[in-house]
Enzyme design. Structure first.
Site, PDB file in Angstrom:
ATOM      1  CG  HIS A 191      28.711  72.930  49.446  1.00  6.71           C
ATOM      2  ND1 HIS A 191      28.333  71.672  49.006  1.00  6.71           N
ATOM      3  CD2 HIS A 191      28.292  73.791  48.479  1.00  6.71           C
ATOM      4  CE1 HIS A 191      27.707  71.780  47.844  1.00  6.71           C
ATOM      5  NE2 HIS A 191      27.677  73.056  47.504  1.00  6.71           N
ATOM      6  CE  LYS A 223      24.836  73.662  50.451  1.00  7.56           C
ATOM      7  NZ  LYS A 223      23.986  74.778  49.992  1.00  7.56           N
TER       8      LYS A 223
END
Length: 269
Positions: free
Chosen positions: A158, A162
């Site tokens: 990600h 995040k």
């Protein structure tokens, strides 16, 4: 699934990347109407002013209770953070609004508690770690494969903004795999990490690895190993628009549910 003439929607977190994409999806979907947005610190402004969409003359509320009591929406969509998401979900239940929650960080016990409250009110809603249809299919395929390939590792990748690791999608994938996989501790019996965490998180003997880098959006790879072969399942979201098909489907579907569902795979045909 019951189609309604118009579904009135409130979005929490309109300035976030997922929130702003959700608003664009609502604007472009027949039968959807954005009635308001919720943004801490921004009150009595217009959504259009926040997002640079001049024609979007929709109010912003800093307080969710004030918003839901004044606007009476059908659905609340939330892509904020775990702390705010839980507050917003509870407010939605209190006001009889159907929640569509894309925020991770809910434990199984918390989900069960919210389900009980919503069943008492016959109120439908969904919490989904991932709204991308392809990502959900990878979860389902992984559950099928684990029956035959008990040696499995999950790599989720990600963007570096995040905050939670591993991702909700990776955890949900591991939970589904656990249902069909025979319990097994993977790796060498005398395996030793010379750097702590090198083998990733341990979930029922399988390993989950988290990668965080700029340039990534949301990606997951599930690796199954066996004698002489390797099965790889992978999904890549290249842009946040990839999640909107699932969000749109969820908004329509919760209108005919009478409980809280955890996971998009549980409402797909």
């Amino acid at each position: 699934m019951v189609e309604t003439k118009q579904i009135n929607i409130v979005v929490a977190g309109p300035r976030g990347r997922m929130g702003s994409e959700t608003i664009r999806m609502i604007i472009g979907t027949p039968g959807f109407r954005l009635t308001a947005a919720i943004d801490d610190g921004h009150d009595k402004e217009k959504v259009g002013e926040l997002l640079g969409i001049s024609e979007l003359d929709v109010p912003v509320y800093a307080d969710i209770d004030a918003c839901l009591s004044a606007e009476h929406p059908d659905v609340l969509i939330d892509f904020t953070n775990p702390e705010a998401g839980k507050r917003n979900l509870q407010a939605a239940i209190d006001f009889g609004v159907r929640p569509v929650i894309g925020t991770s960080g809910f434990s199984n016990e918390e989900v069960e508690g919210y389900q009980k409250l919503m069943e008492e009110k016959k109120l439908g809603g969904i919490i989904a770690p991932n709204f991308a249809i392809g990502a959900v299919l990878v979860m389902k395929f992984s559950q099928m494969a684990a029956k035959y390939f008990p040696d499995v590792e999950i790599i989720e990748l990600h963007h570096d903004g995040k905050k939670d690791a591993p991702s909700g999608t990776a955890i949900k994938t591991a939970e589904l795999i656990e249902k069909t996989r025979k319990p097994k501790k993977q790796g060498a019996p005398d395996e030793r990490e010379t750097l702590r965490g090198a083998r990733g998180a341990d979930f029922d003997g399988m390993r989950i690895h988290s990668v965080r880098l700029p340039g990534l959006i949301a990606h997951q790879e599930v690796l199954f190993g066996s004698k002489g072969e390797l099965l790889t399942l992978r999904h890549d979201s290249m842009e946040r628009a990839s999640f909107m098909t699932g969000v749109r489907y969820s908004v329509r579907t919760v209108m005919s549910l009478d409980t809280l569902v955890y996971g998009l795979e549980n409402i797909l045909d």
